[in-house]
Design an enzyme around this catalytic site. Structure first.
Site, mmCIF file in Angstrom:
data_model
loop_
_atom_site.group_PDB
_atom_site.id
_atom_site.type_symbol
_atom_site.label_atom_id
_atom_site.label_comp_id
_atom_site.label_asym_id
_atom_site.label_seq_id
_atom_site.Cartn_x
_atom_site.Cartn_y
_atom_site.Cartn_z
ATOM 1 N N CYS A 54 28.287 25.393 52.529
ATOM 2 C CA CYS A 54 27.926 25.733 51.142
ATOM 3 C C CYS A 54 28.101 24.520 50.237
ATOM 4 O O CYS A 54 29.157 23.877 50.243
ATOM 5 C CB CYS A 54 28.790 26.896 50.650
ATOM 6 S SG CYS A 54 28.632 27.237 48.883
ATOM 7 N N CYS A 57 31.174 25.317 47.591
ATOM 8 C CA CYS A 57 32.561 25.599 47.967
ATOM 9 C C CYS A 57 33.449 24.377 47.708
ATOM 10 O O CYS A 57 32.984 23.232 47.752
ATOM 11 C CB CYS A 57 32.635 26.002 49.441
ATOM 12 S SG CYS A 57 32.246 27.746 49.745
ATOM 13 N N HIS A 118 33.876 32.006 48.185
ATOM 14 C CA HIS A 118 32.440 32.081 48.418
ATOM 15 C C HIS A 118 31.918 33.513 48.343
ATOM 16 O O HIS A 118 30.722 33.732 48.083
ATOM 17 C CB HIS A 118 32.146 31.486 49.809
ATOM 18 C CG HIS A 118 30.697 31.372 50.160
ATOM 19 N ND1 HIS A 118 29.863 30.405 49.632
ATOM 20 C CD2 HIS A 118 29.925 32.112 51.013
ATOM 21 C CE1 HIS A 118 28.653 30.556 50.143
ATOM 22 N NE2 HIS A 118 28.654 31.575 50.975
ATOM 23 N N ASN A 158 21.666 33.775 37.795
ATOM 24 C CA ASN A 158 20.773 34.445 38.736
ATOM 25 C C ASN A 158 21.611 34.881 39.928
ATOM 26 O O ASN A 158 22.262 34.049 40.557
ATOM 27 C CB ASN A 158 19.658 33.507 39.213
ATOM 28 C CG ASN A 158 18.672 33.183 38.122
ATOM 29 O OD1 ASN A 158 18.404 33.999 37.252
ATOM 30 N ND2 ASN A 158 18.125 31.987 38.152
ATOM 31 N N SER A 166 19.503 30.260 44.867
ATOM 32 C CA SER A 166 19.425 29.421 46.056
ATOM 33 C C SER A 166 20.733 29.347 46.826
ATOM 34 O O SER A 166 20.767 28.763 47.919
ATOM 35 C CB SER A 166 18.994 27.994 45.665
ATOM 36 O OG SER A 166 19.928 27.421 44.754
ATOM 37 N N HIS A 169 27.071 31.575 46.657
ATOM 38 C CA HIS A 169 28.380 31.314 46.047
ATOM 39 C C HIS A 169 28.321 31.700 44.566
ATOM 40 O O HIS A 169 27.382 31.330 43.866
ATOM 41 C CB HIS A 169 28.745 29.830 46.178
ATOM 42 C CG HIS A 169 30.169 29.528 45.857
ATOM 43 N ND1 HIS A 169 31.111 29.221 46.809
ATOM 44 C CD2 HIS A 169 30.837 29.519 44.675
ATOM 45 C CE1 HIS A 169 32.282 29.019 46.237
ATOM 46 N NE2 HIS A 169 32.135 29.197 44.930
ATOM 47 N N HIS A 171 28.056 31.707 40.937
ATOM 48 C CA HIS A 171 27.894 30.632 39.967
ATOM 49 C C HIS A 171 26.842 31.000 38.933
ATOM 50 O O HIS A 171 26.047 31.916 39.128
ATOM 51 C CB HIS A 171 27.488 29.323 40.660
ATOM 52 C CG HIS A 171 26.078 29.316 41.181
ATOM 53 N ND1 HIS A 171 25.692 29.989 42.326
ATOM 54 C CD2 HIS A 171 24.940 28.724 40.698
ATOM 55 C CE1 HIS A 171 24.398 29.800 42.539
ATOM 56 N NE2 HIS A 171 23.920 29.051 41.563
ATOM 57 N N GLN A 173 24.533 29.045 35.340
ATOM 58 C CA GLN A 173 24.022 27.765 34.851
ATOM 59 C C GLN A 173 24.018 27.745 33.324
ATOM 60 O O GLN A 173 24.048 28.796 32.671
ATOM 61 C CB GLN A 173 22.601 27.519 35.369
ATOM 62 C CG GLN A 173 22.503 27.431 36.887
ATOM 63 C CD GLN A 173 21.119 27.021 37.334
ATOM 64 O OE1 GLN A 173 20.591 25.976 36.940
ATOM 65 N NE2 GLN A 173 20.503 27.850 38.176
#
Length: 392
Positions: A54, A57, A118, A158, A166, A169, A171, A173
């Site tokens: 990943c 990670c 993760h 997203n 994509s 994990h 996250h 933006q």
């Protein structure tokens, strides 16, 4: 014909979104139609706590070649494949025709890893971890929004491969731009028009004692009887509801309702704690709806950039006409494998939905507030008993 009584649960009708000025066609009689179309593969639920492959990670090398810190809480870094680039940028080229204009855009794109684990999404994080994420959102909003030339900061997430994510994990933006994008610009313009043309009601008010569209809207929503309403849940400061004009089947709007709040930096410590709590509860209900890791796109709409000076009182700053709110746009419709598509009539005419917002709110409202993977029987089957030790 005159004797027919309109029934919003059976008769087709249009609903106006006052934030955008657009309509949505509601067709509740279509909920019984058979589905022989595309189905989605199941979202992977049993992810490892750490994935050596990943890019997000702790300690791993990212796609761009840089190595992540061995972070223990959150981590922020500039996107290795940013959609916009920092200034200085080139000037706009001459337009070959008045209809063919070009506007150069500068800015920055940041990634925020919510947690080193993760396998833990917002729905499975402790509320204290979500509070930390909110603080990071606030910090990066202030930092990026104070940079020269930046006119707008968009915080979003997203979640799920079907939403174009994509990497699983957890996250989000943050994109910072030298221009205000179309959708928030439209919302801000309609908030401004409403404030200038509508007499103040008994709802909380915006700057200069003017009416606020979202204050008035949510002030009404919290008074509607539960059986007829769109409110999913609320706490002392925040409410989660399926908006009257929702496009996506289980679309949710999240916003403070006790007072007018222009942005995330205007929240009090108590409002931030309540924010984390309701974020947790909404995302848990999403996962519980179809017993899956529920895909969505989430975005925060607020004042384009934070105040740059303390010289103007908050209630006198006309830029504070924005009302902080979150949009959740999830695609799933009937099950974990059947999603809604915006195609055909919806691309060429206007959005359309089958399930009414009231029916969607009811389905979300009755769901348990404990994540389905935290139920002992489910946890023992999935082998994730220890994945949520910090969350009840």
């Amino acid at each position: 014909m005159a004797d027919i009584q309109f029934d919003p649960t059976t008769h087709p009708h249009r609903r106006l979104n006052p934030l955008t000025g657009e309509h949505v066609l509601v067709s509740p009689h279509r909920t019984k139609r058979p589905w022989l179309g595309q189905t989605e593969p199941p979202q992977q639920a049993n992810l490892p706590e750490y994935d050596p492959k990943c890019y997000l990670c702790p300690g791993n090398t990212r796609a761009g070649g840089l190595q992540n810190d061995k972070y223990e809480q959150t981590m922020i870094f500039e996107n290795d494949y940013a959609a916009v680039l920092p200034p200085p940028g080139p000037p706009a080229p001459p337009a070959p025709h008045p209809l063919l204009t070009t506007e150069p855009v500068q800015g920055g794109c940041d990634v925020i890893c919510f947690h080193p684990r993760h396998d833990l999404t917002l729905a499975r994080l402790a509320t204290t971890d979500i509070e930390r994420i909110i603080e990071e959102w606030s910090s990066i909003y202030k930092r990026r929004g104070a940079q020269e030339g930046i006119k707008y900061v968009q915080i979003f997430e997203n979640k799920g491969a079907m939403m174009g994510c994509s990497n699983p994990h957890p996250h989000g933006q943050v994109w910072s731009l030298s221009a205000v994008p179309s959708l928030p610009a439209t919302e801000l313009e309609n908030l401004k028009k409403y404030s200038l043309s509508t007499p103040p009601s008994d709802a909380p008010r915006g700057p200069l004692n003017r009416a606020c569209l979202l204050c008035d809207y949510v002030n009404f929503e919290v008074t509607v009887a539960e059986a007829e309403g769109r409110v999913i849940l609320k706490n002392g400061h925040w409410v989660a509801l399926v908006p009257w004009w929702a496009i996506w089947p289980f679309e949710v709007m999240l916003l403070p309702y006790k007072r007018h709040v222009p942005s995330i930096v205007h929240l009090t410590p108590e409002e931030k704690v309540a924010f984390a709590s309701i974020l947790s509860q909404v995302t848990i209900r999403y996962d519980n709806l179809f017993s899956c890791s529920f895909a969505y796109s989430m975005g925060i709409h607020q004042r384009p950039v934070p105040p740059t000076s303390d010289n103007i009182p908050e209630d006198q700053d006309e830029e504070n006409l924005a009302h902080l709110h979150l949009h959740f746009a999830p695609p799933l419709l009937r099950s974990a494998s059947v999603r809604k598509f915006l195609v055909g009539f919806e691309l060429m005419a206007e959005p359309q939905r089958d399930l009414t917002p009231e029916q969607a709110a009811q389905r979300l409202r009755v769901l348990p507030d404990v994540h389905y993977l935290n139920v002992p029987a489910a946890a023992s089957v999935s082998g994730t008993e220890g994945a949520d030790s910090a969350k009840s």
